[in-house]
Design a protein around this motif. Structure first.
Motif, PDB file in Angstrom:
ATOM      1  N   ILE A  32      13.252  -3.078 -12.522  1.00  0.00           N
ATOM      2  CA  ILE A  32      14.366  -3.676 -13.297  1.00  0.00           C
ATOM      3  C   ILE A  32      15.602  -4.113 -12.448  1.00  0.00           C
ATOM      4  O   ILE A  32      16.213  -5.031 -12.563  1.00  0.00           O
ATOM      5  N   ASN A  33      15.903  -3.462 -11.299  1.00  0.00           N
ATOM      6  CA  ASN A  33      16.721  -3.802 -10.204  1.00  0.00           C
ATOM      7  C   ASN A  33      16.301  -5.069  -9.532  1.00  0.00           C
ATOM      8  O   ASN A  33      17.015  -5.914  -9.286  1.00  0.00           O
ATOM      9  N   LYS A  34      15.003  -5.092  -9.297  1.00  0.00           N
ATOM     10  CA  LYS A  34      14.379  -6.250  -8.828  1.00  0.00           C
ATOM     11  C   LYS A  34      14.577  -7.466  -9.502  1.00  0.00           C
ATOM     12  O   LYS A  34      14.847  -8.634  -9.088  1.00  0.00           O
ATOM     13  N   ILE A  35      14.562  -7.511 -10.918  1.00  0.00           N
ATOM     14  CA  ILE A  35      14.510  -8.346 -11.812  1.00  0.00           C
ATOM     15  C   ILE A  35      16.064  -8.748 -11.958  1.00  0.00           C
ATOM     16  O   ILE A  35      16.420  -9.879 -12.053  1.00  0.00           O
ATOM     17  N   THR A  40      20.661 -12.384 -10.646  1.00  0.00           N
ATOM     18  CA  THR A  40      21.937 -12.621 -10.196  1.00  0.00           C
ATOM     19  C   THR A  40      21.987 -13.865  -8.705  1.00  0.00           C
ATOM     20  O   THR A  40      22.868 -14.467  -8.870  1.00  0.00           O
ATOM     21  N   SER A  41      20.868 -13.875  -8.265  1.00  0.00           N
ATOM     22  CA  SER A  41      20.631 -14.759  -7.185  1.00  0.00           C
ATOM     23  C   SER A  41      20.150 -16.167  -7.795  1.00  0.00           C
ATOM     24  O   SER A  41      19.981 -17.100  -7.111  1.00  0.00           O
ATOM     25  N   GLU A  42      20.136 -16.059  -8.800  1.00  0.00           N
ATOM     26  CA  GLU A  42      19.734 -17.555  -9.897  1.00  0.00           C
ATOM     27  C   GLU A  42      18.525 -17.959  -9.261  1.00  0.00           C
ATOM     28  O   GLU A  42      17.958 -19.320  -9.160  1.00  0.00           O
ATOM     29  N   LYS A  43      17.473 -16.993  -8.877  1.00  0.00           N
ATOM     30  CA  LYS A  43      16.309 -17.459  -8.352  1.00  0.00           C
ATOM     31  C   LYS A  43      15.316 -17.938  -9.600  1.00  0.00           C
ATOM     32  O   LYS A  43      14.308 -18.615  -9.749  1.00  0.00           O
ATOM     33  N   SER A  44      15.578 -17.308 -10.674  1.00  0.00           N
ATOM     34  CA  SER A  44      14.876 -17.289 -11.989  1.00  0.00           C
ATOM     35  C   SER A  44      15.740 -17.433 -13.167  1.00  0.00           C
ATOM     36  O   SER A  44      16.698 -16.832 -13.359  1.00  0.00           O
ATOM     37  N   SER A  45      14.991 -17.828 -14.130  1.00  0.00           N
ATOM     38  CA  SER A  45      15.943 -18.096 -15.539  1.00  0.00           C
ATOM     39  C   SER A  45      15.558 -16.918 -16.263  1.00  0.00           C
ATOM     40  O   SER A  45      14.588 -16.042 -16.003  1.00  0.00           O
ATOM     41  N   HIS A  53       8.131 -10.414 -17.587  1.00  0.00           N
ATOM     42  CA  HIS A  53       8.226  -8.661 -17.577  1.00  0.00           C
ATOM     43  C   HIS A  53       8.645  -7.855 -18.641  1.00  0.00           C
ATOM     44  O   HIS A  53       8.025  -6.747 -18.683  1.00  0.00           O
ATOM     45  N   SER A  54       9.309  -8.626 -19.510  1.00  0.00           N
ATOM     46  CA  SER A  54       9.710  -7.445 -20.637  1.00  0.00           C
ATOM     47  C   SER A  54       8.450  -7.031 -21.417  1.00  0.00           C
ATOM     48  O   SER A  54       7.579  -7.702 -21.894  1.00  0.00           O
ATOM     49  N   GLU A  55       8.688  -5.800 -21.961  1.00  0.00           N
ATOM     50  CA  GLU A  55       7.766  -4.979 -22.843  1.00  0.00           C
ATOM     51  C   GLU A  55       8.391  -4.855 -24.048  1.00  0.00           C
ATOM     52  O   GLU A  55       7.861  -3.981 -24.703  1.00  0.00           O
ATOM     53  N   CYS A  56       9.110  -5.902 -24.649  1.00  0.00           N
ATOM     54  CA  CYS A  56       9.301  -5.822 -25.800  1.00  0.00           C
ATOM     55  C   CYS A  56       8.869  -7.063 -26.603  1.00  0.00           C
ATOM     56  O   CYS A  56       8.521  -7.930 -25.646  1.00  0.00           O
TER      57      CYS A  56
END
Length: 106
Positions: A32-35, A40-45, A53-56
């Motif tokens: 979660i910290n990596k995501i 925050t570095s705006e590498k991905s939306s 990644h989300s498990e929901c």
């Protein structure tokens, strides 16, 4: 304000409620910290990361949970979501379901 709209990314670990994950709590926290760093570095939306990644089940909708009011989500999630400004993303938080990153949509 009665209702807000938000999206989230959920990373479960093997001790989470209703978990389908085999990750240790430490590994889930690292993920979660990596995501969060990618966001925050705006590498991905947010939508792309939620879908990947989300498990929901909301991951099918880019993490969107739609509209909800107070009392509909677990307390730490609700408090974090309602404290955000529109467009803002929170630091990772923990609930009994695992680790979340929440983005307020409106």
């Amino acid at each position: 304000m009665d209702k807000i709209s938000a999206s989230h990314i959920l990373i479960m670990h093997k001790d989470s409620k209703d978990s389908r994950s085999s990750l240790s709590k430490d590994d889930a926290m690292k993920l979660i910290n990596k995501i969060h760093n990618e966001l925050t570095s705006e590498k991905s939306s947010f939508k792309d990361l939620a879908s990947k990644h989300s498990e929901c089940s909301s991951s099918a909708y880019g993490g969107s949970l739609g509209e909800f009011g107070k009392g509909m989500m677990v307390k730490p999630f609700e408090e974090s979501a309602f404290s955000l400004k529109v467009g803002e993303i929170c630091e990772p938080i923990e609930t009994e379901f695992g680790f979340h990153i929440i983005k307020r949509d409106k």
